[in-house]
Design a protein around this motif. Structure first.
Motif, PDB file in Angstrom:
ATOM      1  N   GLU A 169       0.835  -1.210   0.000  1.00 19.21           N
ATOM      2  CA  GLU A 169       0.000   0.000   0.000  1.00 19.21           C
ATOM      3  C   GLU A 169       0.867   1.256   0.000  1.00 19.21           C
ATOM      4  OE1 GLU A 169      -4.069  -1.776   2.017  1.00 19.21           O
ATOM      5  OE2 GLU A 169      -2.790  -0.479   3.222  1.00 19.21           O
ATOM      6  N   ASN A 170       1.957   1.229   0.768  1.00 20.39           N
ATOM      7  CA  ASN A 170       2.861   2.388   0.749  1.00 20.39           C
ATOM      8  C   ASN A 170       3.439   2.594  -0.650  1.00 20.39           C
ATOM      9  OD1 ASN A 170       2.523   3.078   3.390  1.00 20.39           O
ATOM     10  ND2 ASN A 170       4.435   2.180   4.136  1.00 20.39           N
ATOM     11  N   SER A 171       3.789   1.493  -1.314  1.00 17.93           N
ATOM     12  CA  SER A 171       4.354   1.612  -2.672  1.00 17.93           C
ATOM     13  C   SER A 171       3.314   2.165  -3.632  1.00 17.93           C
ATOM     14  CB  SER A 171       4.830   0.246  -3.172  1.00 17.93           C
ATOM     15  OG  SER A 171       5.873  -0.217  -2.358  1.00 17.93           O
ATOM     16  N   VAL A 186      10.313  -3.901  -3.341  1.00 17.22           N
ATOM     17  CA  VAL A 186      11.092  -2.931  -4.118  1.00 17.22           C
ATOM     18  C   VAL A 186      10.132  -2.214  -5.059  1.00 17.22           C
ATOM     19  CG1 VAL A 186      13.031  -2.634  -5.696  1.00 17.22           C
ATOM     20  CG2 VAL A 186      13.058  -4.506  -4.033  1.00 17.22           C
ATOM     21  N   ASP A 187      10.112  -0.869  -4.993  1.00 18.65           N
ATOM     22  CA  ASP A 187       9.212  -0.150  -5.903  1.00 18.65           C
ATOM     23  C   ASP A 187       9.947   0.941  -6.650  1.00 18.65           C
ATOM     24  OD1 ASP A 187       9.113   2.429  -4.571  1.00 18.65           O
ATOM     25  OD2 ASP A 187       7.806   1.540  -3.046  1.00 18.65           O
ATOM     26  N   ASN A 188       9.282   1.470  -7.664  1.00 18.69           N
ATOM     27  CA  ASN A 188       9.876   2.572  -8.434  1.00 18.69           C
ATOM     28  C   ASN A 188       9.077   3.863  -8.214  1.00 18.69           C
ATOM     29  OD1 ASN A 188       7.570   2.059  -9.795  1.00 18.69           O
ATOM     30  ND2 ASN A 188       8.464   1.978 -11.842  1.00 18.69           N
ATOM     31  N   ALA A 205       4.184   9.538  11.823  1.00 16.93           N
ATOM     32  CA  ALA A 205       4.927  10.240  10.765  1.00 16.93           C
ATOM     33  C   ALA A 205       4.290   9.869   9.445  1.00 16.93           C
ATOM     34  CB  ALA A 205       6.394   9.811  10.793  1.00 16.93           C
ATOM     35  N   THR A 206       3.638  10.819   8.821  1.00 19.29           N
ATOM     36  CA  THR A 206       2.986  10.546   7.536  1.00 19.29           C
ATOM     37  C   THR A 206       3.109  11.754   6.625  1.00 19.29           C
ATOM     38  OG1 THR A 206       0.912   9.968   6.455  1.00 19.29           O
ATOM     39  CG2 THR A 206       0.706  11.274   8.463  1.00 19.29           C
ATOM     40  N   SER A 207       3.238  11.496   5.354  1.00 22.31           N
ATOM     41  CA  SER A 207       3.259  12.595   4.392  1.00 22.31           C
ATOM     42  C   SER A 207       1.864  12.781   3.802  1.00 22.31           C
ATOM     43  CB  SER A 207       4.257  12.265   3.280  1.00 22.31           C
ATOM     44  OG  SER A 207       3.887  11.037   2.687  1.00 22.31           O
ATOM     45  N   LYS A 208       0.923  11.938   4.245  1.00 22.00           N
ATOM     46  CA  LYS A 208      -0.330  11.875   3.500  1.00 22.00           C
ATOM     47  C   LYS A 208      -1.402  12.863   3.968  1.00 22.00           C
ATOM     48  CE  LYS A 208       1.311   7.444   2.328  1.00 22.00           C
ATOM     49  NZ  LYS A 208       1.390   6.029   2.571  1.00 22.00           N
ATOM     50  N   ILE A 209      -1.375  13.235   5.244  1.00 28.20           N
ATOM     51  CA  ILE A 209      -2.271  14.315   5.689  1.00 28.20           C
ATOM     52  C   ILE A 209      -1.529  15.225   6.667  1.00 28.20           C
ATOM     53  CG2 ILE A 209      -4.513  13.144   5.474  1.00 28.20           C
ATOM     54  CD1 ILE A 209      -4.364  12.696   8.554  1.00 28.20           C
ATOM     55  N   GLY A 222      -2.721   4.889   3.191  1.00 29.20           N
ATOM     56  CA  GLY A 222      -2.245   5.238   4.525  1.00 29.20           C
ATOM     57  C   GLY A 222      -2.606   6.655   4.886  1.00 29.20           C
ATOM     58  N   PHE A 223      -2.564   6.964   6.160  1.00 24.88           N
ATOM     59  CA  PHE A 223      -2.657   8.341   6.648  1.00 24.88           C
ATOM     60  C   PHE A 223      -2.329   8.393   8.132  1.00 24.88           C
ATOM     61  CE2 PHE A 223      -6.966   6.607   6.911  1.00 24.88           C
ATOM     62  CZ  PHE A 223      -7.268   6.805   8.248  1.00 24.88           C
ATOM     63  N   ARG A 224      -2.274   7.202   8.788  1.00 23.91           N
ATOM     64  CA  ARG A 224      -2.069   7.216  10.230  1.00 23.91           C
ATOM     65  C   ARG A 224      -0.601   7.323  10.600  1.00 23.91           C
ATOM     66  NH1 ARG A 224      -6.050   3.130  10.018  1.00 23.91           N
ATOM     67  NH2 ARG A 224      -8.006   3.827  10.971  1.00 23.91           N
ATOM     68  N   GLY A 225       0.267   6.980   9.675  1.00 24.82           N
ATOM     69  CA  GLY A 225       1.695   7.013   9.978  1.00 24.82           C
ATOM     70  C   GLY A 225       2.073   6.018  11.049  1.00 24.82           C
ATOM     71  N   GLU A 226       1.428   4.860  11.033  1.00 24.42           N
ATOM     72  CA  GLU A 226       1.706   3.893  12.101  1.00 24.42           C
ATOM     73  C   GLU A 226       2.415   2.635  11.632  1.00 24.42           C
ATOM     74  OE1 GLU A 226      -1.597   4.342  15.601  1.00 24.42           O
ATOM     75  OE2 GLU A 226      -2.151   3.345  13.741  1.00 24.42           O
ATOM     76  N   ALA A 227       2.202   2.289  10.332  1.00 19.14           N
ATOM     77  CA  ALA A 227       2.656   0.973   9.886  1.00 19.14           C
ATOM     78  C   ALA A 227       4.161   0.797  10.063  1.00 19.14           C
ATOM     79  CB  ALA A 227       2.251   0.753   8.436  1.00 19.14           C
ATOM     80  N   LEU A 228       4.948   1.717   9.507  1.00 21.54           N
ATOM     81  CA  LEU A 228       6.401   1.523   9.580  1.00 21.54           C
ATOM     82  C   LEU A 228       6.879   1.521  11.024  1.00 21.54           C
ATOM     83  CD1 LEU A 228       7.843   3.496   6.520  1.00 21.54           C
ATOM     84  CD2 LEU A 228       7.368   1.054   6.768  1.00 21.54           C
ATOM     85  N   ALA A 229       6.292   2.378  11.862  1.00 25.58           N
ATOM     86  CA  ALA A 229       6.694   2.410  13.273  1.00 25.58           C
ATOM     87  C   ALA A 229       6.414   1.059  13.924  1.00 25.58           C
ATOM     88  CB  ALA A 229       5.935   3.513  13.995  1.00 25.58           C
TER      89      ALA A 229
HETATM   90  P1  ADP Z   1       1.202   6.043   6.311  1.00 24.96           P
HETATM   91  O1  ADP Z   1       1.227   5.189   5.103  1.00 24.96           O
HETATM   92  O2  ADP Z   1      -0.055   5.875   7.114  1.00 24.96           O
HETATM   93  O3  ADP Z   1       1.534   7.466   6.045  1.00 24.96           O
HETATM   94  P2  ADP Z   1       3.503   4.497   7.113  1.00 24.96           P
HETATM   95  O4  ADP Z   1       4.110   4.233   8.428  1.00 24.96           O
HETATM   96  O5  ADP Z   1       3.048   3.349   6.316  1.00 24.96           O
HETATM   97  O6  ADP Z   1       2.327   5.515   7.316  1.00 24.96           O
HETATM   98  O7  ADP Z   1       4.544   5.322   6.252  1.00 24.96           O
HETATM   99  C1  ADP Z   1       5.064   6.548   6.763  1.00 24.96           C
HETATM  100  C2  ADP Z   1       5.508   7.463   5.633  1.00 24.96           C
HETATM  101  O8  ADP Z   1       6.659   6.912   5.006  1.00 24.96           O
HETATM  102  C3  ADP Z   1       4.518   7.622   4.515  1.00 24.96           C
HETATM  103  O9  ADP Z   1       3.566   8.638   4.807  1.00 24.96           O
HETATM  104  C4  ADP Z   1       5.400   7.987   3.345  1.00 24.96           C
HETATM  105  O10 ADP Z   1       5.671   9.356   3.336  1.00 24.96           O
HETATM  106  C5  ADP Z   1       6.702   7.269   3.650  1.00 24.96           C
HETATM  107  N1  ADP Z   1       6.814   6.023   2.874  1.00 24.96           N
HETATM  108  C6  ADP Z   1       6.594   4.769   3.337  1.00 24.96           C
HETATM  109  N2  ADP Z   1       6.788   3.862   2.359  1.00 24.96           N
HETATM  110  C7  ADP Z   1       7.119   4.560   1.256  1.00 24.96           C
HETATM  111  C8  ADP Z   1       7.449   4.180  -0.095  1.00 24.96           C
HETATM  112  N3  ADP Z   1       7.435   2.889  -0.492  1.00 24.96           N
HETATM  113  N4  ADP Z   1       7.755   5.155  -0.965  1.00 24.96           N
HETATM  114  C9  ADP Z   1       7.771   6.455  -0.568  1.00 24.96           C
HETATM  115  N5  ADP Z   1       7.455   6.853   0.666  1.00 24.96           N
HETATM  116  C10 ADP Z   1       7.155   5.938   1.585  1.00 24.96           C
END
Ligand code: ADP
Ligand code: MG
Length: 612
Positions: free
Chosen positions: A33-35, A58-60, A77-81, A94-101
């Motif tokens: 989903e992030n990709s 791996v994404d482009n 931490a999210t760039s989405k909102i 995404g929008f919660r910024g929780e998955a990667l954490a």
């Molecule tokens: P969310 O998707 O809810 O914003 P995530 O924890 O999944 O939260 O990701 C945090 C942030 O990391 C994203 O908002 C995005 O800015 C950046 N990010 C994560 N994965 C990617 C990716 N594959 N390509 C570019 N940016 C990414």
């Protein structure tokens, strides 16, 4: 003494993370989903040990700069909102910024990422949420993220991970779903170093199905494209192709992969009377409804949806399926009438002649699969019955004993019911044997009785069952997920005289069979076993094996037994009664149906008012 303590943020994070990151498939989903959110057009997924050892995506896509790469693992931490009010119009996953954490809290991660305009990328390694290394590296634009050793620091969770097979299967289902949902993305899937699926971009959902679902499904796919207020784009299997489980049914609502019990029922209703009950179609169905007509927030992972007018959607789906199946049938009928007059049956359709039956020639004359394909199926020719007669039942054909003597001879065979004398009257409706007995008129269901006889033979006296080496080994091609499910359990077949091996990545070869079993029934049998493996996967290993084994034996018996509608010779009927009398548990078939029914002489005499 107070018991409540405040957990440290670090420990709290580990607990919270477990909720999102239950299993490898959840992580794969978040990362894909992030990709997609990063507008990637190419996404490759590398899995090792069902994701327990490695998940690498791996994404482009747009990638991240050095600063973002550092903070993307922080919570929220999210760039989405930026503000909550943006949620109403957001169209990213995404929008919660929780998955990667959450993922970083319980694994070892390497992230390599670069934005298009940057000359160099950033590499970060992070372990249990602590950044251990940051470097500048040369790399292509996009993001390459590796999740190693999931739950390495939470042994309690690691212990509860399912088997590699189960996790891998969940990942494959997810992969298929993303492929269907995003035909304009080139997806590739690798497992333990091998490329499993390569799916370049396509324009239609049917072409996606052709990439994902292997033969023989290819020749049995129908497309649906219906654009009323509720729009349905789908690819579904026709009446000849089905599975024994629901695992190849995918629903997408407004581009979200969802599970919805009511949609499944509507789909199956569309197939009513077209495929046998207990069988399931193969289908990928995109439903598009106006945004205000659907609520996607009823499930924490958005896997379920609620429609404002569910009946309308279900009815539209059911109608679309029915219409596609009907159109296909009438198209095929027209085609056959125009091009093919009635054709003589193939060797496999030829009436079975009990008296001249020879097992060796049967296997020699078996048409090859290629031959079978070139000969059109006959347009229904009233068939003389096809009997499958156990070889051991063939031996006493020329028995000169009267049935009476025959039965009495077996008086002391170890069944718990005394053997009685009887006289065979004949066959009724080519389904029931009518038998005169001392105490009344006895009706025997020929299929149920034969099924029981064979089941007892397969399960109790298997060493008496002869197996036949096939002259032309039978090849079965399956989808990769199915092959992977079944290969670890081939010993169950081998224990039952069906000698199967894997001969290619997606193929099984069957070398020999119990004489009773027809080669043509193998494809179904294998698919049935796959369905049971999925159904009973949660069972404890011994119990699992026992259940599958019993079900296989019952199904082998069912397939090998004479059918209702088969005309039986006098000898065959007598043989059947004779064998039934010798058989344990002879009062019901392995599925629990009665084998016989006695209309007592008392009842008969009462009916005719001979007795009061
Ligand atoms: P969310 O998707 O809810 O914003 P995530 O924890 O999944 O939260 O990701 C945090 C942030 O990391 C994203 O908002 C995005 O800015 C950046 N990010 C994560 N994965 C990617 C990716 N594959 N390509 C570019 N940016 C990414
Ligand atoms: Mg995300």
């Amino acid at each position: 003494m107070p018991k409540i303590k405040q957990l440290s943020p670090h420990e709290a994070q580990k607990i919270a993370a477990g909720e999102v990151v239950e299993r490898p498939a959840n992580i794969v989903k978040e990362l894909i989903e992030n990709s997609i959110d990063a507008e990637s057009t190419r996404i490759s997924i590398y899995i090792e040990d069902g994701g327990k050892k490695l998940i690498r995506i791996v994404d482009n896509g747009c990638g991240m700069d050095a600063a973002d790469a550092q903070i993307c693992f922080d919570r929220h931490a999210t760039s989405k909102i930026t503000h909550v009010h943006e949620l109403e119009t957001i169209n990213t996953f995404g929008f919660r910024g929780e998955a990667l954490a959450s993922i970083a809290a319980m694994s070892q991660i390497t992230l390599i990422t670069k934005e298009e305009e940057s000359l160099e990328g950033t590499q970060i390694t992070i372990e249990a949420n602590n950044i251990t290394c940051t470097n500048s590296v040369a790399c292509p634009t996009g993001t390459d993220i590796s999740i190693n050793n999931l739950f390495f620091n939470v042994p309690a969770r690691k212990k509860f991970l399912k088997t590699t097979q189960t996790e891998w299967r969940a990942i494959q289902l997810l992969f298929n779903a993303f492929c269907f949902d995003y035909p304009d993305i080139h997806f590739t899937l690798f497992s333990d170093g091998k490329q499993i699926l390569n799916c370049p971009t396509v324009h239609t959902i049917k072409n996606r199905a052709l990439q994902l679902w292997e033969n023989p499904t290819h020749n049995h796919l129908l497309e649906i494209s219906s654009h009323e207020e509720i729009s349905i784009e789908a690819v579904i299997s026709d009446h000849q192709q089905y599975r024994y489980d629901r695992s190849s049914i995918y629903f997408f609502v407004n581009k979200r992969w969802v599970k919805n019990h009511h949609l499944s029922s509507a789909l199956l209703k569309g197939y009513d009377n077209v495929i046998p009950s207990g069988r399931y179609p193969i289908a990928a169905i995109n439903i598009t409804v106006p945004l205000h007509e659907v609520d996607i927030n009823i499930h924490p992972r958005k896997e379920e949806v609620k429609f404002l007018h569910p009946r309308l959607v279900e009815q539209a789906l059911q109608n679309a399926i029915k219409k596609a199946l009907e159109d296909n049938t009438s198209y095929n009928l027209k085609k056959e009438v125009n091009t093919k007059p009635i054709i003589a049956p193939t060797i496999t359709d030829r009436p079975f002649n009990f008296d001249t039956y020879n097992f060796d020639t049967q296997f020699i004359q078996q048409p090859t699969r290629a031959q079978e394909k070139t000969v059109a199926r006959p347009i229904i020719i009233p068939a003389t019955p096809q009997l499958t007669v156990p070889q051991d039942n063939l031996l006493p054909l020329h028995n000169t004993q009267t049935p009476h003597e025959e039965i009495n001879e077996h008086k002391n065979i170890g069944t718990n019911v005394p053997i009685e004398s009887y006289r065979l009257i004949g066959q009724y409706k080519t389904t029931y044997l009518l038998v005169e007995k001392e105490d009344g008129l006895f009706l025997v269901d020929q299929h149920a009785a034969h099924e029981r006889i064979l089941y007892e033979l397969f399960s109790q006296r298997f060493n008496e069952v002869a197996t036949v080496q096939l002259l032309f080994p039978h090849i079965i091609t399956l989808s990769r997920p199915d092959i992977e499910l079944i290969v670890p359990h081939l010993d169950i077949f081998n224990d039952n005289g069906i000698i199967i091996e894997q001969c290619a990545y997606d193929q099984l070869i069957i070398q020999s069979l119990p004489v009773h079993l027809k080669e043509q029934s193998l494809n179904d049998l294998i698919k049935e076993v796959i369905g049971w493996i999925i159904e009973y996967k949660a069972a404890e290993p011994n119990e699992f094996k026992k259940t599958i084994n019993n079900k296989l034996q019952a199904q082998m018996a069912c397939k090998a037994a004479v059918k209702a509608g088969d005309t039986l010779t006098q000898e065959k009927m007598e043989q059947l009664l004779h064998d039934l009398n010798k058989t344990a548990n002879r009062f019901s078939c392995p599925h629990g149906r009665p084998t016989g029914w006695l209309i007592s002489i008392n009842d008969i005499e009462k009916k005719f008012k001979r007795k009061l």
